[in-house]
Design a protein around this motif. Structure first.
Motif, PDB file in Angstrom:
ATOM      1  N   LEU A 212       0.830  -1.208   0.000  1.00 55.65           N
ATOM      2  CA  LEU A 212       0.000   0.000   0.000  1.00 55.65           C
ATOM      3  C   LEU A 212       0.865   1.259   0.000  1.00 55.65           C
ATOM      4  O   LEU A 212       0.532   2.262  -0.635  1.00 55.65           O
ATOM      5  N   ARG A 213       1.972   1.197   0.697  1.00 51.90           N
ATOM      6  CA  ARG A 213       2.887   2.341   0.723  1.00 51.90           C
ATOM      7  C   ARG A 213       3.443   2.609  -0.685  1.00 51.90           C
ATOM      8  O   ARG A 213       3.586   3.764  -1.101  1.00 51.90           O
ATOM      9  N   ARG A 216       0.662   4.189  -2.789  1.00 52.97           N
ATOM     10  CA  ARG A 216       0.499   5.603  -2.457  1.00 52.97           C
ATOM     11  C   ARG A 216       1.578   6.459  -3.106  1.00 52.97           C
ATOM     12  O   ARG A 216       1.329   7.603  -3.529  1.00 52.97           O
ATOM     13  N   ALA A 217       2.781   5.932  -3.216  1.00 56.26           N
ATOM     14  CA  ALA A 217       3.879   6.699  -3.801  1.00 56.26           C
ATOM     15  C   ALA A 217       3.610   7.066  -5.255  1.00 56.26           C
ATOM     16  O   ALA A 217       4.141   8.069  -5.748  1.00 56.26           O
ATOM     17  N   TYR A 218       2.792   6.273  -5.953  1.00 59.03           N
ATOM     18  CA  TYR A 218       2.488   6.552  -7.351  1.00 59.03           C
ATOM     19  C   TYR A 218       1.272   7.466  -7.528  1.00 59.03           C
ATOM     20  O   TYR A 218       1.003   7.941  -8.627  1.00 59.03           O
ATOM     21  N   SER A 223       0.875  12.972   0.129  1.00 61.63           N
ATOM     22  CA  SER A 223       1.749  13.607   1.104  1.00 61.63           C
ATOM     23  C   SER A 223       2.343  12.568   2.039  1.00 61.63           C
ATOM     24  O   SER A 223       1.663  11.647   2.478  1.00 61.63           O
ATOM     25  N   HIS A 224       3.642  12.718   2.335  1.00 54.51           N
ATOM     26  CA  HIS A 224       4.325  11.812   3.255  1.00 54.51           C
ATOM     27  C   HIS A 224       4.787  12.558   4.504  1.00 54.51           C
ATOM     28  O   HIS A 224       5.642  12.077   5.235  1.00 54.51           O
ATOM     29  N   VAL A 234      -4.178   6.013   2.479  1.00 55.01           N
ATOM     30  CA  VAL A 234      -4.354   6.015   1.030  1.00 55.01           C
ATOM     31  C   VAL A 234      -5.741   6.526   0.711  1.00 55.01           C
ATOM     32  O   VAL A 234      -6.740   5.905   1.110  1.00 55.01           O
ATOM     33  N   SER A 235      -5.812   7.665   0.035  1.00 51.88           N
ATOM     34  CA  SER A 235      -7.094   8.271  -0.355  1.00 51.88           C
ATOM     35  C   SER A 235      -8.048   8.402   0.835  1.00 51.88           C
ATOM     36  O   SER A 235      -9.243   8.100   0.725  1.00 51.88           O
TER      37      SER A 235
END
Length: 457
Positions: A212-213, A216-218, A223-224, A234-235
């Protein structure tokens, strides 16, 4: 009991009335005090006068207690003169009953109810106020709603010959616009219910979390900034690492503080205090309570609650006895006589029905069989099998808890379905054996005596 002297009342149950080390008044009811607690009252018409077979035995159980509690999961008003409207946000169905329900609930034996749930605002604040008026007119104490949060969260009181009883009611499952709030500056308060907000997370394995991480990066504009090792958002959905995939909930600290404070005050002004939560989490499909709830129930009993009652999932969950106090993680349905009419236009749309050609009953039948959004509906007979709980207290502690299995006529035609009867012996045994299994993780032993469950702490 009504003629007890002051000295006798000060030493009821062999204990002297006073403050314990936490500053809360001790439990102080007379020996033999009994509490009947049942689940959801989803009822659209009076029942005591229509000669429902077997219903008289149910009423006898309800009338035999000092306190008879249920969850008021409908609204009471006359649609012919009602000034409100069905809300765009509603609790999965528009629950409404005739004005005759008020005196009928009283005739059944109910003297105290919770009214904070996901159907409180089906018909807006007008429906809530009409329902409160009907309960007031019939001398039924209710808690969990009010003209602002202070009123909605406050304990309400019932006078009985064996002691004064407080009720604090809240809901973890509710429509967002039904949440009450207090005044702030020049802004007035908002009528509604006493809410317990929950932050929901999805528990996944560490490997899933890492995937999932990467996802999210794509994603654009992700924001991290607030990176946490064991969770990722995620969303707008929070995922956290764990051993078993499922759902997890964290209770809002401010809401918990508000509930505990009101419960403490309720107990300080009463001899016995009931805390009650309307919560469907993690879903009506689950026979286990949400992961936050056991710690909350223990905290409320530590703060002075003498019983903790959950309703909402529409099926039974386990029972625990903690510090001589009963915890019901779900008492299921008590009445599901849901001949609801009228039905709002939004509900016709939700089930693909046309009010010009389809009837209210056809919409209700569609909701009951298929459910609303992710709800599984009520096709399974398990939703029509429940219990009446009777808790008896001596020396201010629970000495016996009797469980009377009931069935609500799953196989009956629509007009007769949902009215409780004492379950026949084979079904009673099945219901109690299921409850034995569900209660075992809490260390609770239930014996079965001629079709009645018995817990003796």
């Amino acid at each position: 009991m009504g003629n007890q002297s002051h000295e006798e009342r000060m030493h009821r149950g062999g204990r002297t009335e006073g403050y314990d080390v936490a500053g809360s008044i001790e439990t102080n009811v007379a020996d033999g005090f009994t509490l009947v607690a049942v689940g959801d009252l989803i009822v659209s018409r009076p029942l005591t006068k229509n000669n429902q077979p077997g219903f008289g035995a149910i009423v006898d159980l309800l009338r035999g207690a000092d306190v008879t509690f249920g969850n008021m999961e409908t609204n009471i008003f006359d649609i012919r003169c009602f000034k409100g409207s069905p809300q765009a946000e509603y609790g999965g169905a528009y629950h409404v009953s005739l004005p005759e329900l008020g005196p009928d609930l009283k005739a059944m034996g109910f003297n105290i109810v919770s009214y904070a749930n996901n159907h409180t605002y089906d018909w807006g604040y007008e429906g809530m106020r009409e329902t409160c008026r009907a309960l007031d007119q019939n001398g039924i104490v209710y808690a969990g709603v009010g003209e602002n949060l202070a009123q909605a969260g406050a304990a309400r009181f019932l006078e009985t010959p064996r002691g004064r009883v407080a009720l604090v009611s809240f809901a973890s499952t509710f429509t967002p616009m039904s949440r009450a709030c207090n005044p702030a500056g020049e802004a007035p308060g908002r009528p509604g219910l006493n809410a317990l907000r929950l932050a929901k997370s999805i528990v996944v394995t560490p490997e899933m979390l890492e995937n999932l991480r990467k996802i999210r990066a794509y994603l654009p504009n992700s924001s991290h900034d607030s990176e946490v090792p064991d969770r990722v958002v995620v969303s707008g959905v929070t995922y956290k690492s764990g051993e078993k995939v499922g759902y997890s909930y964290e209770a809002n600290p401010a809401d918990v503080t508000h509930i505990v404070r009101n419960l403490r005050q309720g107990k300080q002004f009463a001899d016995f205090c009931i805390a009650t939560n309307h919560g469907h989490e993690p879903g009506n499909w689950s026979q286990e309570p949400a992961d936050y709830e056991r710690a909350l129930a223990h905290r409320l009993i530590d703060a002075g609650a003498d019983a903790y009652v959950t309703h909402g999932p529409h099926q039974l969950r386990g029972i625990e006895v903690y510090k001589g106090r009963p915890i019901f993680y779900s008492v299921g349905n008590f009445i599901m006589d849901d001949l609801r009419t009228p039905v709002g236009a939004d509900m016709f749309d939700a089930y693909g029905k046309d009010p010009r050609t389809h009837t209210d009953a056809e919409v209700t039948a569609a909701e009951m069989s298929t459910g609303y959004t992710s709800d599984p509906g009520f096709k399974d007979p398990v939703f029509y099998e429940s219990i009446i709980t009777v808790s008896r207290f001596e020396q201010n502690h629970l000495v016996e808890l009797r469980l009377y299995p009931i069935e609500l006529g799953h196989s009956k035609r629509f007009a007769n379905r949902g009215v409780p009867n004492l379950a026949p012996l084979p079904l009673a045994k099945s219901i109690l054996e299921r409850l034995q299994k569900l209660s075992k993780p809490f260390g609770t032993e239930i014996t079965i005596d001629n079709g009645v469950g018995v817990i003796r702490p």
